[in-house]
Design an enzyme around this catalytic site. Structure first.
Site, PDB file in Angstrom:
ATOM      1  N   ASP A  12       0.822  -1.206   0.000  1.00 44.15           N
ATOM      2  CA  ASP A  12       0.000   0.000   0.000  1.00 44.15           C
ATOM      3  C   ASP A  12       0.864   1.267   0.000  1.00 44.15           C
ATOM      4  OD1 ASP A  12      -2.356   1.400  -0.027  1.00 44.15           O
ATOM      5  OD2 ASP A  12      -2.707   1.251   2.130  1.00 44.15           O
ATOM      6  N   HIS A  29       3.675   3.306  -8.735  1.00 38.10           N
ATOM      7  CA  HIS A  29       3.454   1.889  -9.033  1.00 38.10           C
ATOM      8  C   HIS A  29       4.708   1.257  -9.646  1.00 38.10           C
ATOM      9  CE1 HIS A  29      -0.644   2.188  -7.850  1.00 38.10           C
ATOM     10  NE2 HIS A  29      -1.018   2.953  -8.859  1.00 38.10           N
ATOM     11  N   LEU A 123      11.629 -20.630  -2.772  1.00 37.52           N
ATOM     12  CA  LEU A 123      10.739 -19.549  -2.335  1.00 37.52           C
ATOM     13  C   LEU A 123       9.459 -19.662  -3.144  1.00 37.52           C
ATOM     14  CD1 LEU A 123      10.188 -16.891  -0.760  1.00 37.52           C
ATOM     15  CD2 LEU A 123      11.255 -15.651  -2.653  1.00 37.52           C
TER      16      LEU A 123
END
Length: 235
Positions: A12, A29, A123
């Site tokens: 966020d 972004h 991962l």
């Protein structure tokens, strides 16, 4: 330091971070996307096995056409770049959410990335795209109801474990730690089922500025929690 097996992050603050710098939201972004690559490196080095990030919600379609178009362009580039990130970190990638809402070329890139990275297991990164937890649960219930109707599942066989297998996160352990950046104190329809016993960490740091030091702060706070009883450990 006890490192969580699974960390979820609500990414966020990209737009507000950019606005504070006098830049368009799209700039935030782009920077946020670049930061995700760095955090993947940190997660791998610290020994985290699962990372789930909230990148685009079912509600984000309500944003301006210009911003949504910019995000779609960003996703196209990132999904392609993620092939190299997967190689670097031996990382398996899975997309959560309803991908059918995206243009066909984005759906194709998702499929290619998931298939290509399927050979890795050091991962595991889940990217929530066009994801909303209520939507996920409703889709899961529909699939479960179809199996009951077909007779492949009996109502008395339905349990929490059975239902979990109908969610986007089937086969993935629940998060141990949730991090939300940029000061908001809500879940925003993210992993409502999976976060039932997760520890929460909220920080005012915007996602583009969230670095390894901030990640370690979150893990240190996690280590102060008593996971058996859900409270803070006594001094």
């Amino acid at each position: 330091m006890n490192v969580p097996n699974h960390i979820a992050i609500i990414l966020d603050g990209n737009g507000r971070w950019a606005k504070a710098k006098g830049m368009p939201r799209s700039y935030g972004h782009v920077k946020g996307c670049a930061n995700l690559e760095r955090i993947c490196d940190d997660m791998k080095e610290l020994g985290v096995k699962y990372l789930t990030v909230f990148a685009f919600s079912t509600e984000n379609w309500k944003r301006s056409k210009e911003e949504v178009d910019g995000l779609m362009k960003l996703f196209r580039g990132y999904l392609e770049k993620c092939l190299k990130i997967a190689d670097k970190n031996h990382m398996r990638v899975k997309v959560l959410g309803d991908a059918s809402a995206f243009d066909q070329d984005i759906q194709d890139r998702i499929k290619i990335l998931e298939e290509y990275s399927g050979k890795y297991n050091e991962l595991h990164m889940q990217i929530a795209l066009n994801y909303g937890s209520r939507d996920e649960i409703v889709r899961g219930v529909r699939k479960l109801a179809e199996d009951v109707e077909k007779g492949t599942l009996k109502p008395e066989e339905i349990s929490e474990h059975t239902f979990e297998n109908y969610l986007d996160t089937a086969g993935i352990p629940d998060p141990d730690l949730l991090i939300r950046t940029s000061g908001e104190l809500r879940l925003s329809n993210f992993l409502l089922w999976q976060l039932a016993y997760t520890e929460f960490y909220f920080t005012d740091v915007a996602w583009p500025d969230f670095d390894r030091d901030e990640l370690i702060k979150a893990i240190e706070q996690y280590n102060k929690r008593d996971r058996r009883y859900g409270g803070v450990k006594e001094e």
